[in-house]
Design an enzyme around this catalytic site. Structure first.
Site, PDB file in Angstrom:
ATOM      1  CE  LYS A 270      60.595  53.580   8.080  1.00 52.76           C
ATOM      2  NZ  LYS A 270      59.774  53.958   9.247  1.00 52.76           N
TER       3      LYS A 270
ATOM      4  CD  GLU B  54      72.482  62.502  13.032  1.00 55.25           C
ATOM      5  OE1 GLU B  54      73.055  61.923  13.993  1.00 55.25           O
ATOM      6  OE2 GLU B  54      71.394  63.059  13.128  1.00 55.25           O
TER       7      GLU B  54
ATOM      8  CB  CYS C 217      71.482  61.873  17.673  1.00 50.78           C
ATOM      9  SG  CYS C 217      71.300  63.354  16.695  1.00 50.78           S
TER      10      CYS C 217
ATOM     11  CD  GLU D  83      72.034  57.362  21.161  1.00 46.82           C
ATOM     12  OE1 GLU D  83      71.788  56.351  20.497  1.00 46.82           O
ATOM     13  OE2 GLU D  83      72.097  58.506  20.670  1.00 46.82           O
TER      14      GLU D  83
END
Ligand code: NDP
Length: 795
Positions: free
Chosen positions: A192, A266, A300, A397
């Site tokens: 997906k 991850e 990331c 983040e």
């Protein structure tokens, strides 16, 4: 206009990349894109579509199918049907298909790059020169693994049908990172893509089909998070591989707990970029540009926390500001721009809000002069100074082009600041002193460390995080294990239900000498300690005779044991030779008392003396095995295509909790403790709930075997209750739990706080006597984290 003018302004015109081919391709799908299932395009069962938009302009790109339960069911069924034939094809057959995919990506590289840039908003320069070449490289590299799978992974089998969920920041590259290893090793896939960026995945599916990829091997279902959730819940999915936010990753850990689905995550990061005062400052400045302004900082592993040694801090910031002035922001398809568009207005808002909060908390904001494009989602490169380690912008983040900077004085302080994060994805270290850089790298809690470089990636080098940045690796030999399972484990059968606990036989009074009462204590920090609650539990023979009593450990005992284990962290730094010597010494001391141990085992379990003796002898042999492995389970030197190496180092996890099974009370415990201890971890062990005496007897052996205090701590008590405490404890890095189905589910579910690594048996019984199932690399691989340290070299 004079030549002088051009020299003064260094201005240059637009260089737009042509998008004619991509627009023509989009037009052929003007009626809407369906799902790619079983080699065919399917309209969404619900009839619902959503729009894919261009972040650079906000214009519509296409109609995308919203995946529903029926679509996901169909895709999973197609992947399941294709699994057998895909595996039967063998390594070479799969290698040919992966090779064809690599060639296909190269042949259509411009189409992919332009489409990616349009759909995601990233600069065409990056899509063309970084994303797409890495995609092709990933398929080539994994074609190679498929080819040599049988010889390189003889004791492993594919996992099965894999559900893969990917984010919007590197849509095609994440697809490659996910599907190349999955397919290479004989799994089939339902993927997906992210709702914001589904187009390159759909183009990939269309072109993959033309290469002759068998139907059902790769299925793509588009949709939003709800579609992803359907995939996660599907009972015929054997594994979920996810890249995205830590928040959703945590949810997936919870949802898959106890289902037996394997999981790799991850997740996010807040990676430090450390510059020492002897660094090549100009090089480091370019490093910062790549670290935080690559892909608009929506990376990331973005180096979003700049840590500067005090002596160079002012100079560095001044240089950096000058460099920021030269960054060009604009149309992603313009070949001259450095910074493209933010993925969507919602993400732009998030970035703005976080920066505002940073300023409110005292940060000084710097953004270069110059206008942003009038439409589309754009945000300027941003530097926040005067930031504290606890400021929101230093902790959260941001996932945008925002850098925060802090200073440090000593290398130790740099390490402390760098590790002051719940994440642990990546780090950059800049110093011209190789000794310093290589001393710092192992101290950083991060899965990837770049020395005098940043954001280097390659298919041959594992990528993935420590701590809340997730678990599992993608790429390299280490990444292979994310898509394979030990064949011996696949053969495990459910544990037989436990017999009813016998009734304790009351002792009769009498005038003979009573046996001297012996209540085993807990073993914490190298000392025998009474349980906090001052309760004991009887240990019964199968007939109900009371063989002894052990302490009833509770939450506080676990807390003390974890603190003792943390203070024994130095164990991870002693030499592997030293750890091996101590394991041998442990085996030697156990051997000296083997008769006593056999007797206790026989009494507790009702096993014959012969079987009990065999258990002790196998335990001694197992300690020898791990003493042998202690200095042989080594890292790898990867050779990615650059002048340099990447060292895949195996590092201890830290503190591991262990819940031992009821069967094989000594052998089960040693089979779980020894690999963790051999790799430098400190452990808190909950021994067999029913038969704990061999563990408590073991404390005397441990005391005489030179094992430093706190490396092995033993807390007796109820497995599930103590398992939950260990799984919830945020200072425990991993939990291994062997026992009931419920125990496995709870340990996985309660591990979400700090996303600790778990190894559970889902209630399946391990044959502790079979070396293939019970010892060696299958356990060792769960006892370490792999850190890849990239060391480019040359002038
Ligand atoms: P998410 O984690 O929400 O999305 C990642 C993928 O998971 C997408 O395909 C998403 O679908 C899907 N998803 C969302 N919810 C679920 C669910 N409940 N079950 C299964 N799948 C789900 O990240 P976002 O894209 O929303 O970004 C949010 C933040 O996450 C960013 O601001 C950034 O901080 C971080 N992020 C980190 C990434 C990384 O690589 N570490 C990558 C992307 C984001 P869909 O998007 O289609 O709704």
């Amino acid at each position: 206009m004079s030549v002088q003018h051009y020299f003064d302004t260094m201005e240059y015109g637009l260089a737009p990349e042509a998008d004619k081919e991509v627009r023509a391709w989009l037009k052929t799908h003007a009626d809407g894109f369906g799902h790619f299932i079983g080699g065919q395009w399917h309209s969404p069962h619900s009839g619902h579509y959503f729009e894919a938009l261009e972040p650079g302009s906000g214009k519509k790109l296409g109609k995308i199918a919203q995946g529903s339960q029926e679509d996901v069911d169909l895709a999973v069924a197609a992947a399941k049907a294709a699994l057998g034939p895909w595996q039967k094809l063998g390594g070479h057959g799969r290698a040919r298909h992966l090779y064809a995919l690599a060639r296909m990506v190269q042949r259509h590289s411009r189409l992919f790059a332009v489409l990616e840039s349009l759909d995601n908003g990233k600069p065409i320069r990056e899509a063309r020169d970084i994303d797409v070449p890495l995609v092709a490289r990933h398929f080539y590299h994994h074609a190679g693994w498929a080819q040599i799978q049988e010889s390189e992974f003889p004791d492993h089998s594919p996992i099965g049908v894999v559900g893969q969920i990917i984010p919007w920041n590197f849509p095609l590259l994440m697809l490659a990172w996910k599907i190349a290893p999955a397919l290479a090793f004989g799994n089939t896939v339902v993927l997906k893509p992210a709702e914001f960026t589904p187009l390159t995945a759909l183009l990939f599916a269309e072109l993959a089909q033309k290469t002759g990829l068998p139907d059902g091997v790769l299925n793509i279902v588009t949709g939003d998070g709800a579609t992803g959730a359907l995939l996660v819940e599907h009972p015929d999915i054997d594994k979920i591989a996810f890249t995205g936010s830590t928040e959703v990753g945590r949810m997936l850990r919870e949802r898959t707990a106890g289902t037996g689905k394997s999981l790799t995550l991850e997740l996010g990061g807040k990676s430090p970029f450390i510059v020492f005062d002897d660094a090549d400052l100009d090089g480091a400045i370019e490093g910062v540009v790549d670290a935080i302004w690559f892909n608009q900082g929506q990376v990331c592993c973005a180096g979003s926390r700049l840590l500067l040694q005090e002596g160079i801090s002012e100079r560095f910031i001044a240089k950096l500001k000058r460099r920021m002035e030269t960054l060009r922001i604009g149309d992603p398809l313009d070949k001259t721009i450095d910074i493209g568009a933010i993925i969507a207005p919602v993400q732009l808002e998030r970035i703005k809000k976080l920066v505002e909060k940073g300023v409110l908390e005292g940060a000084e904001l710097y953004q270069p002069s110059g206008n942003l494009p009038a439409s589309g989602s754009f945000y300027p490169p941003t530097l926040l100074t005067n930031v504290f380690a606890s400021s929101t912008v230093a902790v959260e983040e941001i996932f945008g082009p925002v850098l925060v900077s802090m200073t440090f004085r000593t290398p130790d302080e740099a390490v402390m600041l760098a590790n002051n994060s719940r994440y642990g994805l990546a780090a950059s270290v800049w110093s011209e002193t190789i000794g310093l850089a290589l001393d710092i790298a192992p101290k950083l809690k991060a899965g990837v460390v770049w020395i005098n470089a940043t954001n280097l990636f390659d298919a041959s080098v594992g990528f993935g995080g420590y701590r809340e940045s997730g678990f599992g690796r993608e790429g390299g030999k280490e990444g292979a294990y994310a898509y394979l399972k030990p064949t011996a484990w696949a053969k495990r059968k459910p544990r037989k239900p436990l017999p009813e606990l016998p009734q304790a036989i009351e002792k009769k009074g009498g005038f003979e000498f009573p046996e001297i009462d012996r209540t085993a204590k807990l073993f914490i920090g190298g000392k025998q300690i009474r349980p906090d609650g001052n309760y004991v539990r009887p240990v019964l023979s199968p007939k109900g005779e009371v063989l002894g009593e052990v302490g009833e450990g509770n939450r506080k005992d676990i807390r003390n044991a974890v603190a003792a284990a943390r203070s024994a962290e130095g164990w991870g730094k002693v030499t592997a030779h030293n750890r091996a010597q101590i394991l041998y010494y442990w085996a030697e001391n156990l051997s000296a008392r083997s008769d006593d141990f056999a007797q206790t085992i026989a009494k507790m379990t009702g096993d014959s003396k012969t079987i009990a003796r065999k258990e002790v002898q196998t335990s001694i042999r197992r300690l020898f095995t791990y003493a042998a492995w202690a200095d042989k389970y080594e890292g790898i030197v990867h050779t990615p295509p650059l002048r340099g190496v990447a060292l895949a180092m195996k590092e201890p996890l830290g503190i591991a909790g262990i819940i031992c099974p009821n069967e094989a009370p000594l052998l089960g415990l040693i089979s779980l403790v020894a690999p963790l201890v051999a790799m430098g971890n400190a452990v808190v062990v909950v021994p067999s709930e029913w038969h704990p005496l061999s563990a408590t007897d073991l404390t005397q052996v441990l005391e005489t075997s030179d094992i430093p205090a706190g490396v092995i701590n033993i807390v007796t008590g109820e497995s599930r209750a103590l398992g939950k405490v260990l799984a919830e404890h945020d200072d425990v890095d991993a939990v291994w739990a062997f026992g009931s189905v419920e125990l496995s589910a709870e340990v996985e579910r309660f591990s979400i706080g700090n996303l600790k690594r778990t190894l559970v048996d889902q209630g399946l019984e391990t044959d502790w006597y079979d070396p293939k199932a019970a010892e060696g690399p299958v356990f060792l691989s769960h006892a370490v984290e792999i850190k890849n340290i990239w060391i480019p070299y040359g002038e």
